[in-house]
Write an enzyme that holds these catalytic residues in place. Sequence first.
Site, mmCIF file in Angstrom:
data_model
loop_
_atom_site.group_PDB
_atom_site.id
_atom_site.type_symbol
_atom_site.label_atom_id
_atom_site.label_comp_id
_atom_site.label_asym_id
_atom_site.label_seq_id
_atom_site.Cartn_x
_atom_site.Cartn_y
_atom_site.Cartn_z
ATOM 1 N N GLU A 40 -3.630 0.845 -6.085
ATOM 2 C CA GLU A 40 -2.197 1.126 -6.160
ATOM 3 C C GLU A 40 -1.422 -0.159 -6.376
ATOM 4 O O GLU A 40 -1.692 -1.171 -5.724
ATOM 5 C CB GLU A 40 -1.754 1.796 -4.851
ATOM 6 N N THR A 69 5.399 2.493 -3.244
ATOM 7 C CA THR A 69 6.826 2.277 -3.024
ATOM 8 C C THR A 69 7.651 3.168 -3.954
ATOM 9 O O THR A 69 8.610 2.732 -4.586
ATOM 10 C CB THR A 69 7.220 0.787 -3.178
ATOM 11 N N LYS A 129 0.661 8.996 4.982
ATOM 12 C CA LYS A 129 0.475 7.579 5.306
ATOM 13 C C LYS A 129 1.192 7.253 6.608
ATOM 14 O O LYS A 129 2.403 7.462 6.724
ATOM 15 C CB LYS A 129 1.012 6.703 4.169
ATOM 16 N N GLY A 178 -4.223 -4.441 1.888
ATOM 17 C CA GLY A 178 -3.372 -5.282 1.078
ATOM 18 C C GLY A 178 -3.954 -6.659 0.890
ATOM 19 O O GLY A 178 -4.990 -6.848 0.257
#
Length: 212
Positions: A40, A69, A129, A178
């Site tokens: 992503e 986002t 999430k 991340g």
Amino acid sequence: MNLSEVLIESRLVAIVRGISREEAVTAGKGMADGGIRLMEVTLNTPGAQHIIADWRARHEGQAYIGAGTVLNVQMAKEAVAAGAQFLVSPNVDLSVIEYAVEQGIDIWPGAMTPTEIVAAHEAGARVVKLFPMASLGLSYLKEVKAPLNHIPLLATGGANLDNIAQYYEAGAAAVGLGSALLPKQALTAGNSEQIAKQAKVFVRAAAGDRED
């Protein structure tokens, strides 16, 4: 295609934010070669649509590409037009969930409270999430899962190799990764092999195997 099943099976999604197009090429190759199946890029990354389209072209059949986002329906439409195969958001916006469901695209909206989690799930999100996990902590995840064990949760924030097993033990169906997945020096040097090596370790960890 039900990418929520892929998420629950692989138990990982890579989240890339704020990198250049050149770095995205390195990151994408490294993650895909390392076995990451869901990648992503957040839409507040400059050139995000280009990165999505480029990753789709480069990694078709190897990894699925999504947009993160996603804050409103217009952003969702732009992401889908660029080639996004799944959508992720930091919040619960029922109109965005409705759009994704209509388009047959998996969406994993971000929620913090039990009320938000249930609302997102009832609106059509197969996976929700839990965000921000780094602040909420593992004990919060355990508490929420007790009454809501029927809703798969994607725990995003704060995961690394030292604690990822604890995320799964606490009830996470999958974990969003991340910066821990993308060593800065590897990105700067264009070293996709180092990123692939790091990705493989996380993939093994997600499968319950920490051996190198």
